[in-house]
Design an enzyme around this catalytic site. Structure first.
Site, PDB file in Angstrom:
ATOM      1  NE  ARG A  57      -4.106  -1.893   2.001  1.00  0.00           N
ATOM      2  CZ  ARG A  57      -5.119  -1.969   2.840  1.00  0.00           C
ATOM      3  NH1 ARG A  57      -5.190  -1.169   3.874  1.00  0.00           N
ATOM      4  NH2 ARG A  57      -6.077  -2.854   2.652  1.00  0.00           N
ATOM      5  CG  ASP A 166     -13.750   6.636   7.453  1.00  0.00           C
ATOM      6  OD1 ASP A 166     -14.430   5.599   7.525  1.00  0.00           O
ATOM      7  OD2 ASP A 166     -12.498   6.621   7.375  1.00  0.00           O
TER       8      ASP A 166
HETATM    9  C1  LIG Z   1     -14.087  -1.691   7.361  1.00  0.00           C
HETATM   10  S1  LIG Z   1     -14.614  -0.018   7.340  1.00  0.00           S
HETATM   11  C2  LIG Z   1     -16.210  -0.157   8.113  1.00  0.00           C
HETATM   12  C3  LIG Z   1     -17.283   0.551   7.336  1.00  0.00           C
HETATM   13  C4  LIG Z   1     -18.697   0.395   7.897  1.00  0.00           C
HETATM   14  N1  LIG Z   1     -18.791   0.894   9.241  1.00  0.00           N
HETATM   15  C5  LIG Z   1     -19.172  -1.046   7.828  1.00  0.00           C
HETATM   16  O1  LIG Z   1     -19.261  -1.706   8.848  1.00  0.00           O
HETATM   17  O2  LIG Z   1     -19.446  -1.527   6.731  1.00  0.00           O
HETATM   18  C6  LIG Z   1     -13.616   0.687   8.655  1.00  0.00           C
HETATM   19  C7  LIG Z   1     -13.499   2.198   8.536  1.00  0.00           C
HETATM   20  O3  LIG Z   1     -12.972   2.700   9.776  1.00  0.00           O
HETATM   21  C8  LIG Z   1     -12.172   3.816   9.472  1.00  0.00           C
HETATM   22  N2  LIG Z   1     -11.262   4.111  10.601  1.00  0.00           N
HETATM   23  C9  LIG Z   1     -10.187   3.396  11.020  1.00  0.00           C
HETATM   24  N3  LIG Z   1      -9.585   4.016  12.049  1.00  0.00           N
HETATM   25  C10 LIG Z   1     -10.293   5.142  12.286  1.00  0.00           C
HETATM   26  C11 LIG Z   1     -10.168   6.208  13.229  1.00  0.00           C
HETATM   27  N4  LIG Z   1      -9.165   6.263  14.126  1.00  0.00           N
HETATM   28  N5  LIG Z   1     -11.081   7.211  13.188  1.00  0.00           N
HETATM   29  C12 LIG Z   1     -12.083   7.189  12.284  1.00  0.00           C
HETATM   30  N6  LIG Z   1     -12.252   6.225  11.369  1.00  0.00           N
HETATM   31  C13 LIG Z   1     -11.366   5.205  11.369  1.00  0.00           C
HETATM   32  C14 LIG Z   1     -11.455   3.416   8.188  1.00  0.00           C
HETATM   33  O4  LIG Z   1     -10.966   4.521   7.473  1.00  0.00           O
HETATM   34  C15 LIG Z   1     -12.544   2.642   7.441  1.00  0.00           C
HETATM   35  O5  LIG Z   1     -13.207   3.426   6.496  1.00  0.00           O
END
Ligand SMILES: C[S@@+](CC[C@H](N)C(=O)[O-])C[C@H]1O[C@@H](n2cnc3c(N)ncnc32)[C@H](O)[C@@H]1O
Length: 297
Positions: A57, A166
């Site tokens: 990445r 996000d």
């Molecule tokens: C796998 S996705 C989940 C999306 C959705 N909530 C679902 O369950 O389908 C995880 C998301 O968490 C976000 N994320 C990770 N660490 C984070 C943080 N410290 N603050 C805010 N968002 C975060 C990532 O950027 C990503 O878009």
């Protein structure tokens, strides 16, 4: 001839398999530096098994920046505060889909959308706040929006908002467009399909577009869940934080759940991902169903 072939095969089987040469030097120390940064900045705990993932990445960033090694990239990150955004966008995992874990939306419909719709039918000027924390490309908050849209008749007389946040600015840009490949609605229950308009994309492929009256219910904002304090004072009727805490370690997750609890109205709901059942005790937050919690009075 056959013995020779046999011998040649035996020789190659005993030789160590050379790892494919990497385009960029990536030392253990570089991995440790990036791992620490992901943890300190975003709470993301990268295990050793993520080393290859990080290599592939972040290699894209090295190419874009014309850097020769990960050591140079670590130096660049230290000298260029704005690069943290690209770093986090590169390492975050964003998989999501509409109506993911359908049971949460059935619960949300029955316990939030329907009671609110009934209450405001008698007494308008109701206020409803829902937070999709870690919303990725928007499928989760738009799912919440269509569930509300199907139940609530009058949005003009009521104050209904979904906050979708996000840390990753790339996914937020895509979410705000509200456009998806046609196949993304394949698993959407048929009673909700009408909220997704099918259109031909300029390249001839079919896409689905979220209707403007659904989009207008959702506000997308960048928010790092590790930020202290969060920039809102009001409480939420429901918080969805699903498939986000899997990237955090137990102390980070425990502290975050306490903060979610304080951000909920009494009797408000917290929905978390299927593999994230809460460890430890959170007095005042009761498990009431599959990965569904309620703040007690
Ligand atoms: C796998 S996705 C989940 C999306 C959705 N909530 C679902 O369950 O389908 C995880 C998301 O968490 C976000 N994320 C990770 N660490 C984070 C943080 N410290 N603050 C805010 N968002 C975060 C990532 O950027 C990503 O878009």
């Amino acid at each position: 001839m056959s013995a020779m072939r046999h011998g040649a095969a035996a020789l190659s089987a005993n030789q160590p398999v050379a790892a494919p040469a990497r385009e960029f030097a990536f030392s253990e120390a570089d991995f440790r530096t990036l791992k620490q940064l992901a943890y300190d900045y975003a709470g993301i705990a990268l295990s050793e098994s993520k080393e290859n993932l990080i290599y592939s990445r972040i290699s894209r960033r090295l190419r874009a920046l014309k850097l020769a090694s990960f050591h140079d990239y670590c130096d660049y990150l230290a000298e260029t505060p704005s690069e943290i955004e690209n770093f986090i966008n590169s390492i975050s995992t964003n998989h999501t889909k509409f109506f993911r874990e359908l049971h949460h939306f059935e619960h949300f419909r029955a316990h939030v959308a329907v009671p609110f719709a009934q209450a405001v039918a008698h007494k308008p000027h109701g206020r409803l706040r829902v937070w999709s924390a870690g919303c990725s490309t928007g499928e989760e908050p738009y799912t919440i929006a269509v569930v509300l849209k199907r139940e609530i008749r009058d949005f003009a007389s009521n104050d209904v908002r979904i906050l979708a946040t996000d840390i990753d600015t790339d996914v937020l840009r895509r979410a705000a467009r509200g456009e998806y490949v046609a196949a993304s609605v394949d698993e959407v229950p048929k009673e909700y399909r009408t909220f997704f308009a099918h259109q031909a994309a300029p390249d001839g492929a079919e896409k689905v577009v979220i209707e403007q009256n659904i989009q207008s219910l959702v506000a997308f904002r960048r928010l790092n869940l590790m930020d202290q304090p969060w920039p809102f004072s009001g409480l939420f009727d429901a918080i969805f934080c699903r498939n986000v805490m899997i990237y955090f370690d137990t102390p980070t997750k425990t502290a975050l759940v306490e903060r979610f609890k304080r951000q909920l109205k009494p009797n408000g709901w917290l929905y978390i991902g299927h593999s994230e059942s809460l460890i430890g005790s959170h007095p005042g937050l009761d498990l009431v169903g599959r990965t569904t919690y309620r703040r007690s009075q």
